[in-house]
Design an enzyme around this catalytic site. Structure first.
Site, PDB file in Angstrom:
ATOM      1  N   ASP A 122       7.054   0.081  11.168  1.00  0.00           N
ATOM      2  CA  ASP A 122       5.781  -0.557  10.823  1.00  0.00           C
ATOM      3  C   ASP A 122       5.734  -2.040  11.209  1.00  0.00           C
ATOM      4  O   ASP A 122       4.701  -2.691  11.026  1.00  0.00           O
ATOM      5  CB  ASP A 122       5.491  -0.397   9.321  1.00  0.00           C
ATOM      6  CG  ASP A 122       5.176   1.044   8.955  1.00  0.00           C
ATOM      7  OD1 ASP A 122       4.958   1.860   9.862  1.00  0.00           O
ATOM      8  OD2 ASP A 122       5.165   1.361   7.745  1.00  0.00           O
ATOM      9  N   CYS A 127      -1.835  12.406  14.306  1.00  0.00           N
ATOM     10  CA  CYS A 127      -2.563  11.163  14.151  1.00  0.00           C
ATOM     11  C   CYS A 127      -2.208  10.308  15.351  1.00  0.00           C
ATOM     12  O   CYS A 127      -1.377  10.689  16.165  1.00  0.00           O
ATOM     13  CB  CYS A 127      -2.229  10.469  12.842  1.00  0.00           C
ATOM     14  SG  CYS A 127      -0.579   9.816  12.821  1.00  0.00           S
ATOM     15  N   ARG A 148       3.627  13.940  13.797  1.00  0.00           N
ATOM     16  CA  ARG A 148       3.929  13.821  12.367  1.00  0.00           C
ATOM     17  C   ARG A 148       3.807  15.131  11.592  1.00  0.00           C
ATOM     18  O   ARG A 148       2.908  15.314  10.758  1.00  0.00           O
ATOM     19  CB  ARG A 148       3.056  12.738  11.722  1.00  0.00           C
ATOM     20  CG  ARG A 148       3.283  11.391  12.362  1.00  0.00           C
ATOM     21  CD  ARG A 148       2.418  10.322  11.770  1.00  0.00           C
ATOM     22  NE  ARG A 148       2.896   9.800  10.515  1.00  0.00           N
ATOM     23  CZ  ARG A 148       2.215   8.926   9.775  1.00  0.00           C
ATOM     24  NH1 ARG A 148       1.036   8.522  10.160  1.00  0.00           N
ATOM     25  NH2 ARG A 148       2.708   8.473   8.653  1.00  0.00           N
ATOM     26  N   LYS A 198       0.845  -1.203   0.000  1.00  0.00           N
ATOM     27  CA  LYS A 198       0.000   0.000   0.000  1.00  0.00           C
ATOM     28  C   LYS A 198       0.874   1.244   0.000  1.00  0.00           C
ATOM     29  O   LYS A 198       0.564   2.227  -0.646  1.00  0.00           O
ATOM     30  CB  LYS A 198      -0.971  -0.032   1.185  1.00  0.00           C
ATOM     31  CG  LYS A 198      -0.681   0.963   2.274  1.00  0.00           C
ATOM     32  CD  LYS A 198      -1.658   0.989   3.399  1.00  0.00           C
ATOM     33  CE  LYS A 198      -1.018   1.278   4.729  1.00  0.00           C
ATOM     34  NZ  LYS A 198      -0.405   2.574   4.922  1.00  0.00           N
ATOM     35  N   ASN A 199       1.996   1.201   0.729  1.00  0.00           N
ATOM     36  CA  ASN A 199       2.821   2.407   0.831  1.00  0.00           C
ATOM     37  C   ASN A 199       3.629   2.694  -0.434  1.00  0.00           C
ATOM     38  O   ASN A 199       4.223   3.753  -0.575  1.00  0.00           O
ATOM     39  CB  ASN A 199       3.734   2.329   2.059  1.00  0.00           C
ATOM     40  CG  ASN A 199       2.937   2.493   3.348  1.00  0.00           C
ATOM     41  OD1 ASN A 199       1.768   2.880   3.310  1.00  0.00           O
ATOM     42  ND2 ASN A 199       3.550   2.191   4.483  1.00  0.00           N
ATOM     43  N   ARG A 233      -7.318  -0.966   6.547  1.00  0.00           N
ATOM     44  CA  ARG A 233      -6.571   0.091   5.849  1.00  0.00           C
ATOM     45  C   ARG A 233      -5.360  -0.479   5.116  1.00  0.00           C
ATOM     46  O   ARG A 233      -4.900   0.117   4.138  1.00  0.00           O
ATOM     47  CB  ARG A 233      -6.101   1.161   6.839  1.00  0.00           C
ATOM     48  CG  ARG A 233      -7.237   1.936   7.454  1.00  0.00           C
ATOM     49  CD  ARG A 233      -6.711   3.110   8.236  1.00  0.00           C
ATOM     50  NE  ARG A 233      -5.881   3.965   7.398  1.00  0.00           N
ATOM     51  CZ  ARG A 233      -5.276   5.056   7.830  1.00  0.00           C
ATOM     52  NH1 ARG A 233      -5.420   5.426   9.085  1.00  0.00           N
ATOM     53  NH2 ARG A 233      -4.534   5.791   7.026  1.00  0.00           N
TER      54      ARG A 233
HETATM   55  C1  EPZ Z   1       5.655   6.534   5.847  1.00  0.00           C
HETATM   56  O1  EPZ Z   1       5.009   7.606   6.505  1.00  0.00           O
HETATM   57  C2  EPZ Z   1       4.691   5.370   5.890  1.00  0.00           C
HETATM   58  N1  EPZ Z   1       3.456   5.760   5.215  1.00  0.00           N
HETATM   59  C3  EPZ Z   1       4.413   4.972   7.328  1.00  0.00           C
HETATM   60  O2  EPZ Z   1       3.601   3.813   7.317  1.00  0.00           O
HETATM   61  C4  EPZ Z   1       5.747   4.629   8.008  1.00  0.00           C
HETATM   62  O3  EPZ Z   1       5.511   4.360   9.377  1.00  0.00           O
HETATM   63  C5  EPZ Z   1       6.710   5.803   7.880  1.00  0.00           C
HETATM   64  O4  EPZ Z   1       6.875   6.159   6.474  1.00  0.00           O
HETATM   65  C6  EPZ Z   1       8.096   5.499   8.432  1.00  0.00           C
HETATM   66  O5  EPZ Z   1       8.637   4.379   7.783  1.00  0.00           O
HETATM   67  C7  EPZ Z   1       3.387   5.738   3.898  1.00  0.00           C
HETATM   68  O6  EPZ Z   1       4.336   5.422   3.180  1.00  0.00           O
HETATM   69  C8  EPZ Z   1       2.085   6.081   3.277  1.00  0.00           C
HETATM   70  P1  EPZ Z   1       8.098   9.898   7.468  1.00  0.00           P
HETATM   71  P2  EPZ Z   1       5.598   9.089   6.394  1.00  0.00           P
HETATM   72  O7  EPZ Z   1       7.809  11.209   6.829  1.00  0.00           O
HETATM   73  O8  EPZ Z   1       6.112   9.316   5.034  1.00  0.00           O
HETATM   74  C9  EPZ Z   1       9.001  12.890  11.077  1.00  0.00           C
HETATM   75  C10 EPZ Z   1       1.849   2.393   8.035  1.00  0.00           C
HETATM   76  O9  EPZ Z   1       1.587   1.814   9.123  1.00  0.00           O
HETATM   77  N2  EPZ Z   1       8.733  13.980  10.116  1.00  0.00           N
HETATM   78  O10 EPZ Z   1       9.242   9.101   6.948  1.00  0.00           O
HETATM   79  O11 EPZ Z   1       4.548  10.002   6.915  1.00  0.00           O
HETATM   80  C11 EPZ Z   1       7.741  12.108  11.401  1.00  0.00           C
HETATM   81  O12 EPZ Z   1       6.973  12.764  12.371  1.00  0.00           O
HETATM   82  C12 EPZ Z   1       2.332   3.836   8.001  1.00  0.00           C
HETATM   83  O13 EPZ Z   1       1.718   1.847   6.926  1.00  0.00           O
HETATM   84  C13 EPZ Z   1       8.959  15.290  10.495  1.00  0.00           C
HETATM   85  O14 EPZ Z   1       9.372  15.584  11.619  1.00  0.00           O
HETATM   86  O15 EPZ Z   1       6.777   8.990   7.431  1.00  0.00           O
HETATM   87  C14 EPZ Z   1       8.315  10.790  11.844  1.00  0.00           C
HETATM   88  O16 EPZ Z   1       8.710  10.904  13.175  1.00  0.00           O
HETATM   89  C15 EPZ Z   1       2.236   4.527   9.308  1.00  0.00           C
HETATM   90  N3  EPZ Z   1       8.683  16.278   9.589  1.00  0.00           N
HETATM   91  C16 EPZ Z   1       9.555  10.626  10.954  1.00  0.00           C
HETATM   92  O17 EPZ Z   1       9.835  11.939  10.475  1.00  0.00           O
HETATM   93  C17 EPZ Z   1       8.223  16.003   8.329  1.00  0.00           C
HETATM   94  O18 EPZ Z   1       7.995  16.941   7.561  1.00  0.00           O
HETATM   95  C18 EPZ Z   1       9.387   9.706   9.754  1.00  0.00           C
HETATM   96  O19 EPZ Z   1       8.257  10.110   9.016  1.00  0.00           O
HETATM   97  C19 EPZ Z   1       8.037  14.661   7.958  1.00  0.00           C
HETATM   98  C20 EPZ Z   1       8.290  13.659   8.873  1.00  0.00           C
END
Ligand code: EPZ
Length: 401
Positions: A288, A100, A105, A5-6, A380
């Site tokens: 994840d 969330c 995030r 999905k991701n 989901r």
């Molecule tokens: C992706 O989310 C995945 N979702 C998430 O999967 C996964 O947990 C995550 O990557 C980490 O591997 C999708 O691909 C749709 P990030 P994403 O931006 O892109 C911080 C699941 O269960 N951050 O890499 O939103 C953030 O808060 C889901 O399938 C900032 O601080 O994750 C987090 O602590 C849940 N500022 C870390 O970085 C930003 O602008 C990693 O987030 C962006 C992120």
């Protein structure tokens, strides 16, 4: 084993970059994909599923650049529509995704990256509004290797004038999948999968046909199902190279893992040994899979240590696992799990996608019946979970909510 999905979500949004018809295959039938389809349709796209796993997306009639609150709030990944909408229209409005269940995030890294390509970005009335009559390639160093920010920047940079060098990029397999699809559309992208990605902007992108890469997190979940129930499982189409870190932890826990060309199999005899895990960006241990491995640790013969370093609040399964008799001590982002010989089935509440599947896994190993409430969280991201687990011998059924 179906597509990730991701991977599929950003690939669907990449279709906004062209007015030719794109065809995706191996698209999982899960709720988040439906939400993305509704979002694209709301923008004016035609989205069809001609056969199981297939999706045809025609964005030629897209004339909207606003991703509304009611869809973005359902699924944070919708924020990744910002980059391609900006590339297509020179402007985009995407609802601020907000917090969330698993943590605050923020989207600051996305915004900083797109600003470096010349976008003026403001936050107003709950929306992020980006404007860039002309995107221009630039040198971007991401503050952290955010998956979504890497995807947003890639999808904007493919249509920018000149070359973009993106440093500290996310290295997840989903990024490689997106880069492969963008290249099929005529983009010039080099280095995806490493922490430096170079993108040369092109004037026009065309159609693509692309099979979504298999879901490493779903594969890892089934492997834990085998390990937690002391059985044997073979996950077809799983790619061992995408699962290196979790497979090493499973081996540390005593599982015998066989890495084959197009499948991974696992055998587990007796109780798991305790293990240590710290989540990290790829190729580190995936956040994840943290909840699923915690369920496994609950049955280990000793104390396991689990550090969650990606999200600040991704331990909501802890109190539910405790209801099943698990002994878990929390200190900040560290969980110390004292394994028990058995868990006892109980009614428990799902709070997010991966937390809910960890409760199902714990239920497989628990004595008596476990009832998981709010099971829509599972839908989901897991396709045919009950029937797949039944094929492995589990006694599991869905009851009408
Ligand atoms: C992706 O989310 C995945 N979702 C998430 O999967 C996964 O947990 C995550 O990557 C980490 O591997 C999708 O691909 C749709 P990030 P994403 O931006 O892109 C911080 C699941 O269960 N951050 O890499 O939103 C953030 O808060 C889901 O399938 C900032 O601080 O994750 C987090 O602590 C849940 N500022 C870390 O970085 C930003 O602008 C990693 O987030 C962006 C992120």
């Amino acid at each position: 084993m179906g597509g990730a999905k991701n991977s599929a979500l950003p690939l669907m949004f990449a279709c906004l970059l062209t007015d030719e018809v794109c065809r995706l295959s191996n698209v999982p039938e899960v709720a988040d994909i439906e939400t993305a389809a509704r979002l694209l349709e709301g923008l004016g796209a035609r989205v069809e599923r001609p056969a199981a796993g297939e999706m045809e997306i025609d964005c030629s009639a897209v004339d909207q650049w606003v991703a509304p609150y009611d869809l973005v709030r359902k699924m944070r990944a919708s924020f990744v529509a910002l980059g391609p909408l900006l590339a297509r229209f020179g402007r985009a409005r995407v609802s601020w995704p907000g917090g969330c269940a698993i943590g605050s995030r923020p989207v600051d890294v996305h915004i900083a990256g797109l600003s470096r390509l010349g976008a003026a970005i403001e936050q107003e009335h709950g929306y992020v509004e980006a404007q860039a009559p002309k995107l221009v390639g630039g040198h971007i160093i991401l503050e952290l290797p955010s998956v979504g920010a890497t995807e947003n920047v890639m999808m904007a940079a493919v249509a920018a004038e000149g070359v973009t060098r993106l440093e500290n990029a996310a290295r997840e397999p989903e990024i490689i999948d997106l880069a492969d699809a963008l290249v099929k559309m005529g983009a010039v992208v080099r280095g995806a999968g490493s922490s430096v990605i170079e993108i040369e902007g092109v004037a026009k992108l065309g159609a693509m046909e692309h099979a979504v890469a298999t879901d490493r997190i779903v594969a890892g979940t089934y492997l834990v199902a085998g390990a937690i129930s002391g059985g044997e499982v073979e996950v077809s189409a799983a790619r061992a190279e995408h699962l290196q870190s979790p497979l090493e932890v499973l081996e540390a826990a005593g599982a015998v893992v066989e890495r084959k060309t197009d499948s991974v199999s696992l055998r587990m005899d007796g109780r798991p040994r305790p293990f240590e895990v710290a989540t990290a960006a790829y190729p580190g241990f995936p956040t994840d899979l943290q909840a699923q491995f915690m369920a496994l640790a609950c049955l280990a013969d000793g104390e396991s240590r689990i550090d969650e370093t990606i999200f600040e609040n991704r331990f909501m399964h802890v109190q539910e696992l405790a209801r099943m008799g698990a002994d878990i001590g929390l200190a900040g982002n560290r969980a110390l799990v004292k394994g028990r010989e058995r868990l006892s089935g109980a009614p428990v509440m799902a709070t997010d996608l991966r937390a809910s599947v960890s409760l199902v896994l714990a239920g497989l190993a628990a004595e008596g019946e476990t009832e998981v409430l709010r099971v829509y969280h599972l839908d989901r991201g897991y396709e045919s979970l009950e029937s797949n687990l039944r094929r492995l011998g589990a006694d599991i059924r869905r009851e009408k909510a």
